[in-house]
Design a protein around this motif. Structure first.
Motif, PDB file in Angstrom:
ATOM      1  N   ILE A 257       9.311  52.674  77.509  1.00 56.47           N
ATOM      2  CA  ILE A 257       9.365  53.878  78.338  1.00 56.47           C
ATOM      3  C   ILE A 257       9.014  53.490  79.769  1.00 56.47           C
ATOM      4  O   ILE A 257       7.988  52.851  80.019  1.00 56.47           O
ATOM      5  N   MET A 258       9.867  53.889  80.713  1.00 57.71           N
ATOM      6  CA  MET A 258       9.642  53.621  82.121  1.00 57.71           C
ATOM      7  C   MET A 258       9.037  54.848  82.794  1.00 57.71           C
ATOM      8  O   MET A 258       9.472  55.980  82.551  1.00 57.71           O
ATOM      9  N   VAL A 259       8.022  54.612  83.643  1.00 61.93           N
ATOM     10  CA  VAL A 259       7.402  55.671  84.435  1.00 61.93           C
ATOM     11  C   VAL A 259       7.433  55.234  85.889  1.00 61.93           C
ATOM     12  O   VAL A 259       6.813  54.233  86.245  1.00 61.93           O
ATOM     13  N   GLU A 260       8.161  55.949  86.724  1.00 67.18           N
ATOM     14  CA  GLU A 260       8.196  55.660  88.156  1.00 67.18           C
ATOM     15  C   GLU A 260       7.172  56.547  88.856  1.00 67.18           C
ATOM     16  O   GLU A 260       7.140  57.758  88.649  1.00 67.18           O
ATOM     17  N   ALA A 261       6.323  55.932  89.685  1.00 65.96           N
ATOM     18  CA  ALA A 261       5.254  56.692  90.336  1.00 65.96           C
ATOM     19  C   ALA A 261       4.823  55.987  91.600  1.00 65.96           C
ATOM     20  O   ALA A 261       4.794  54.753  91.664  1.00 65.96           O
ATOM     21  N   ASP A 262       4.497  56.792  92.621  1.00 62.63           N
ATOM     22  CA  ASP A 262       3.815  56.263  93.801  1.00 62.63           C
ATOM     23  C   ASP A 262       2.433  56.919  93.865  1.00 62.63           C
ATOM     24  O   ASP A 262       1.503  56.459  93.243  1.00 62.63           O
ATOM     25  N   TYR A 263       2.268  58.035  94.590  1.00 62.80           N
ATOM     26  CA  TYR A 263       1.001  58.763  94.548  1.00 62.80           C
ATOM     27  C   TYR A 263       1.032  59.864  93.494  1.00 62.80           C
ATOM     28  O   TYR A 263       0.036  60.522  93.223  1.00 62.80           O
ATOM     29  N   LYS A 264       2.215  60.062  92.867  1.00 64.92           N
ATOM     30  CA  LYS A 264       2.360  60.976  91.751  1.00 64.92           C
ATOM     31  C   LYS A 264       3.513  60.503  90.889  1.00 64.92           C
ATOM     32  O   LYS A 264       4.323  59.660  91.298  1.00 64.92           O
ATOM     33  N   VAL A 265       3.618  61.028  89.680  1.00 67.31           N
ATOM     34  CA  VAL A 265       4.681  60.631  88.766  1.00 67.31           C
ATOM     35  C   VAL A 265       6.007  61.209  89.262  1.00 67.31           C
ATOM     36  O   VAL A 265       6.121  62.411  89.517  1.00 67.31           O
ATOM     37  N   ARG A 266       7.019  60.338  89.362  1.00 66.05           N
ATOM     38  CA  ARG A 266       8.327  60.746  89.871  1.00 66.05           C
ATOM     39  C   ARG A 266       9.371  60.890  88.776  1.00 66.05           C
ATOM     40  O   ARG A 266      10.236  61.768  88.849  1.00 66.05           O
ATOM     41  N   ALA A 267       9.314  60.035  87.762  1.00 69.87           N
ATOM     42  CA  ALA A 267      10.328  60.070  86.699  1.00 69.87           C
ATOM     43  C   ALA A 267       9.791  59.357  85.466  1.00 69.87           C
ATOM     44  O   ALA A 267       9.027  58.391  85.569  1.00 69.87           O
ATOM     45  N   ILE A 268      10.201  59.836  84.291  1.00 68.12           N
ATOM     46  CA  ILE A 268       9.882  59.213  83.006  1.00 68.12           C
ATOM     47  C   ILE A 268      11.164  59.164  82.196  1.00 68.12           C
ATOM     48  O   ILE A 268      11.831  60.187  82.003  1.00 68.12           O
ATOM     49  N   TYR A 269      11.532  57.967  81.709  1.00 71.70           N
ATOM     50  CA  TYR A 269      12.789  57.831  80.977  1.00 71.70           C
ATOM     51  C   TYR A 269      12.728  56.587  80.088  1.00 71.70           C
ATOM     52  O   TYR A 269      11.969  55.652  80.363  1.00 71.70           O
ATOM     53  N   PRO A 270      13.519  56.544  79.012  1.00 72.66           N
ATOM     54  CA  PRO A 270      13.558  55.348  78.162  1.00 72.66           C
ATOM     55  C   PRO A 270      14.354  54.236  78.832  1.00 72.66           C
ATOM     56  O   PRO A 270      15.352  54.490  79.513  1.00 72.66           O
ATOM     57  N   TYR A 271      13.913  53.013  78.647  1.00 72.74           N
ATOM     58  CA  TYR A 271      14.593  51.855  79.213  1.00 72.74           C
ATOM     59  C   TYR A 271      15.849  51.567  78.414  1.00 72.74           C
ATOM     60  O   TYR A 271      15.822  51.461  77.188  1.00 72.74           O
ATOM     61  N   ASP A 284       2.850  56.739  99.403  1.00 71.63           N
ATOM     62  CA  ASP A 284       1.614  55.974  99.243  1.00 71.63           C
ATOM     63  C   ASP A 284       1.379  55.651  97.769  1.00 71.63           C
ATOM     64  O   ASP A 284       2.047  56.178  96.877  1.00 71.63           O
ATOM     65  N   THR A 285       0.395  54.779  97.522  1.00 71.22           N
ATOM     66  CA  THR A 285       0.082  54.352  96.164  1.00 71.22           C
ATOM     67  C   THR A 285      -1.194  55.009  95.674  1.00 71.22           C
ATOM     68  O   THR A 285      -2.217  54.994  96.365  1.00 71.22           O
ATOM     69  N   PHE A 286      -1.127  55.588  94.440  1.00 73.60           N
ATOM     70  CA  PHE A 286      -2.304  56.139  93.770  1.00 73.60           C
ATOM     71  C   PHE A 286      -2.087  55.952  92.277  1.00 73.60           C
ATOM     72  O   PHE A 286      -1.145  56.502  91.702  1.00 73.60           O
TER      73      PHE A 286
END
Length: 358
Positions: A257-271, A284-286
């Motif tokens: 499972i891939m989770v794209e995030a910088d300072y908040k979660v942007r996307a969640i999807y299966p690889y 920014d990064t958090f």
């Protein structure tokens, strides 16, 4: 004397290697006995120019630590041809006719890196000529000494030149390739340990052996969650290098499972074995929001966080193994030691294909 005049930076290495003659031999061979290099020369010897060229060829192999990169008796012709082509870049022009894997129009581009040269030969194996195939036979006599040669010795002592910039650049290229292989190997070993099959309860049937309910079944390969830092400080090259390695994990984990995030979660999807061409975020990064989102919605076997480490360490109290894959060259170990879990440095070669944009 000819070697000293033409390539003085190799003399310090040359005088350390014992020489023996083999009346039945046809080639100049560099091999190892008891962990030490040994030259085996044919008798009678070839012409002087050819002799010096072949000796310098083997010395450059040793200088660039190719015997420690290559595997003895490995049938990978492209790999050995790539080693030869990289060494031939340092061959003086008057010796070009003696080299075994020339960089002409039918070969890789001049001054190609080891990775680029290997890629070229791997995709054009039919273009390797008979002389090149015969040349790699002497490489198969390489053994693995106990310790690699000390390259720094070439710049010490009176009358010995510093290594040329070309050689230093090639040595740095070898080290980057070794580092790239090391983090992949360590990560694969760690993944294999956390994704093994295990016994679990099932409510679909009784135990065949004991007749109890719920029954016992063997759970299949587990789930891996990868949190990808999509902040603006993450380079497309590092992200692409990670995705080039990721298909190997599909053989170990049943679900990724891939989770794209910088300072908040942007996307969640299966690889799906695809490299994303568009990344959501670039802010920014958090770290905390992505970790909290995973722990509240899933129960994976392992969590990887791909990042450059440029943010405050998160709070983490779960028992799920957490591994930080550190990209770039900006993170300091003193800062990373405050992170929960383990971390590995990714030392990558430049991406060979694909484009990732923000």
């Amino acid at each position: 004397m000819a070697l000293m005049n033409k390539l003085p930076y190799l003399v310090d290495l040359f005088v350390r290697i014992p020489v023996t003659e083999d009346p039945a031999g046809q080639h100049i061979v560099l091999t190892f006995e008891g962990g030490h290099p040994l030259f085996i020369l044919p008798s009678p010897l070839p012409a002087p120019d050819q002799l010096i060229c072949q000796i310098s060829h083997h010395l450059h192999h040793l200088l660039l630590q190719h015997p420690f990169l290559a595997q003895p008796d490995h049938p990978d012709t492209a790999w050995h041809l790539a080693l030869d082509a990289v060494v031939d870049q340092l061959t003086p022009p008057e010796w070009k006719r003696f080299q075994s894997a020339s960089d002409d129009s039918t070969g890789p581009a001049p001054q190609s890196s080891l990775f680029q040269t290997w890629s070229w030969f791997a995709s054009h194996p039919h273009l390797a000529n008979r002389h090149q195939i015969e040349a790699i036979a002497e490489h198969r006599l390489w053994k693995h000494p106990v310790a690699p040669p000390q390259v720094s010795a070439f710049s010490n002592g009176p009358g010995v030149q510093e290594l040329p910039d070309e050689a230093l650049g090639l040595i740095d290229d070898q080290r980057q390739l070794i580092n790239a292989l090391q983090w992949r190997s360590r990560l694969t070993t760690r993944a294999a340990g956390s994704a093994m099959t295990r016994l679990t309860w099932t409510h679909h049937r009784r135990s065949r052996r004991y007749g109890t309910f719920p029954g016992i079944r063997i759970s299949s390969r587990g789930e891996l969650v990868i949190i990808l830092d999509t902040s603006g400080s993450m380079s497309s090259r590092d992200i692409h290098a990670f995705f080039e390695f990721l298909p190997h994990m599909s053989r170990i984990y049943g679900r990724i499972i891939m989770v794209e995030a910088d300072y908040k979660v942007r996307a969640i999807y299966p690889y799906r074995r695809q490299t994303p061409h568009d990344l959501i975020g670039r802010g920014d990064t958090f770290f905390q929001p992505a970790i909290d989102a995973v722990l509240t919605t899933r129960r994976p076997d392992a969590i990887w966080y791909v990042t450059d480490g440029q943010s405050t360490p998160p709070h983490y109290s779960a028992t799920i193994p957490l591994t930080w894959l550190i990209c770039g060259d900006h993170a300091e170990r003193s800062h990373l030691d405050q992170f929960p879990g383990n971390y590995l440095f990714m030392k990558n070669k430049p991406a060979t294909s694909g484009v990732i944009t923000s």
